[in-house]
Design a protein around this motif. Structure first.
Motif, short mmCIF file in Angstrom:
data_model
loop_
_atom_site.label_atom_id
_atom_site.label_comp_id
_atom_site.label_asym_id
_atom_site.label_seq_id
_atom_site.Cartn_x
_atom_site.Cartn_y
_atom_site.Cartn_z
N ALA A 17 0.74 -1.28 0.03
CA ALA A 17 -0.06 0.08 -0.03
C ALA A 17 0.78 1.10 -0.06
CB ALA A 17 -0.96 0.16 1.18
N LEU A 18 1.81 1.26 0.68
CA LEU A 18 2.87 2.24 1.00
C LEU A 18 3.50 2.77 -0.44
CD1 LEU A 18 4.05 4.64 2.68
CD2 LEU A 18 5.74 3.00 3.39
N MET A 19 4.14 1.80 -1.01
CA MET A 19 4.81 1.87 -2.37
C MET A 19 3.87 2.39 -3.61
SD MET A 19 8.01 1.52 -1.93
CE MET A 19 7.60 2.28 -0.38
N ARG A 20 2.61 1.78 -3.37
CA ARG A 20 1.60 2.48 -4.62
C ARG A 20 1.45 4.02 -4.14
NH1 ARG A 20 -2.94 -1.34 -6.51
NH2 ARG A 20 -1.55 -2.93 -7.61
N VAL A 21 1.18 4.27 -2.90
CA VAL A 21 0.93 5.65 -2.82
C VAL A 21 2.10 6.49 -2.91
CG1 VAL A 21 0.32 7.24 -0.73
CG2 VAL A 21 -1.15 4.91 -1.08
N PHE A 22 3.33 5.95 -2.64
CA PHE A 22 4.80 6.67 -2.78
C PHE A 22 4.88 7.15 -4.24
CE2 PHE A 22 9.37 7.38 -2.90
CZ PHE A 22 9.43 7.84 -1.65
N GLY A 23 4.43 5.98 -5.08
CA GLY A 23 4.52 6.35 -6.60
C GLY A 23 3.62 7.60 -6.79
N GLU A 24 2.39 7.69 -6.48
CA GLU A 24 1.45 8.70 -6.58
C GLU A 24 2.16 9.89 -5.84
OE1 GLU A 24 -2.54 7.80 -5.13
OE2 GLU A 24 -2.10 5.74 -5.79
N ALA A 25 2.62 9.67 -4.83
CA ALA A 25 3.25 11.11 -4.17
C ALA A 25 4.54 11.65 -5.02
CB ALA A 25 3.88 10.76 -2.92
N PHE A 41 8.81 14.73 0.18
CA PHE A 41 8.00 13.68 0.68
C PHE A 41 7.64 13.64 2.24
CE2 PHE A 41 10.42 11.61 -2.73
CZ PHE A 41 9.51 11.29 -3.63
N LEU A 42 8.33 14.50 2.97
CA LEU A 42 8.01 14.31 4.48
C LEU A 42 6.72 15.31 4.39
CD1 LEU A 42 11.66 14.81 6.17
CD2 LEU A 42 9.90 12.77 6.31
N ARG A 47 1.19 14.66 6.73
CA ARG A 47 -0.35 14.73 6.82
C ARG A 47 -1.09 13.44 7.29
NH1 ARG A 47 -0.97 17.14 0.67
NH2 ARG A 47 0.19 19.01 1.00
N VAL A 48 -0.32 12.26 7.40
CA VAL A 48 -0.82 11.29 7.95
C VAL A 48 -0.69 11.41 9.58
CG1 VAL A 48 -0.70 8.59 8.23
CG2 VAL A 48 -0.23 9.75 5.96
N ASP A 49 -1.66 11.93 9.96
CA ASP A 49 -1.45 12.52 11.47
C ASP A 49 -2.21 11.33 12.34
OD1 ASP A 49 -3.93 12.92 10.76
OD2 ASP A 49 -3.97 14.83 11.61
N VAL A 50 -1.50 10.26 12.49
CA VAL A 50 -1.91 8.94 13.38
C VAL A 50 -0.83 8.29 14.01
CG1 VAL A 50 -4.14 8.71 12.38
CG2 VAL A 50 -2.26 7.26 11.56
N LEU A 76 -6.37 9.88 1.32
CA LEU A 76 -7.28 10.71 2.00
C LEU A 76 -6.74 11.56 2.69
CD1 LEU A 76 -10.13 11.51 2.54
CD2 LEU A 76 -10.21 9.93 4.58
N LYS A 77 -5.67 11.06 3.64
CA LYS A 77 -4.99 11.92 4.32
C LYS A 77 -3.85 12.72 3.58
CE LYS A 77 -5.96 10.99 8.69
NZ LYS A 77 -6.40 12.16 9.79
N ILE A 78 -3.02 12.08 2.45
CA ILE A 78 -2.14 12.93 1.77
C ILE A 78 -2.59 13.75 0.75
CG2 ILE A 78 -0.14 12.67 0.50
CD1 ILE A 78 0.31 9.87 1.86
#
Length: 82
Positions: A17-25, A41-42, A47-50, A76-78
């Motif tokens: 999940a992280l790698m897919r979102v990282f590509g989008e980021a 990236f930071l 924005r993922v404030d949990v 949603l968070k990012i």
């Protein structure tokens, strides 16, 4: 979720999940081939404030359904999109 108790299946779900979102980021802050500084990236991932205790097996089940749910949560968070 304590790292020692996490199964390899659960870790793989989170990693995928992280790698897919990282590509989008990356595509969010740059064009293909451009260098992106870590601070960009930071800014997004802050924005993922949990806390880490939010990422539980109960909330994000191992497998594709948990991966999809985690990916949607991160988006949603990012990016403020569902």
């Amino acid at each position: 979720m304590q790292a020692a108790k996490a199964s390899s299946s659960t870790k793989l779900t989170g990693f995928r999940a992280l790698m897919r979102v990282f590509g989008e980021a990356y595509n969010y802050v740059a064009r293909p081939g451009q260098f992106v500084e870590v601070k960009k990236f930071l800014e997004l991932f802050k924005r993922v404030d949990v806390g880490s205790d939010y990422f539980t097996i109960e909330r994000f089940r191992p497998g594709t359904s948990g991966e999809a749910k985690l990916r949607a949560f991160l988006r949603l968070k990012i990016f403020d999109e569902e």
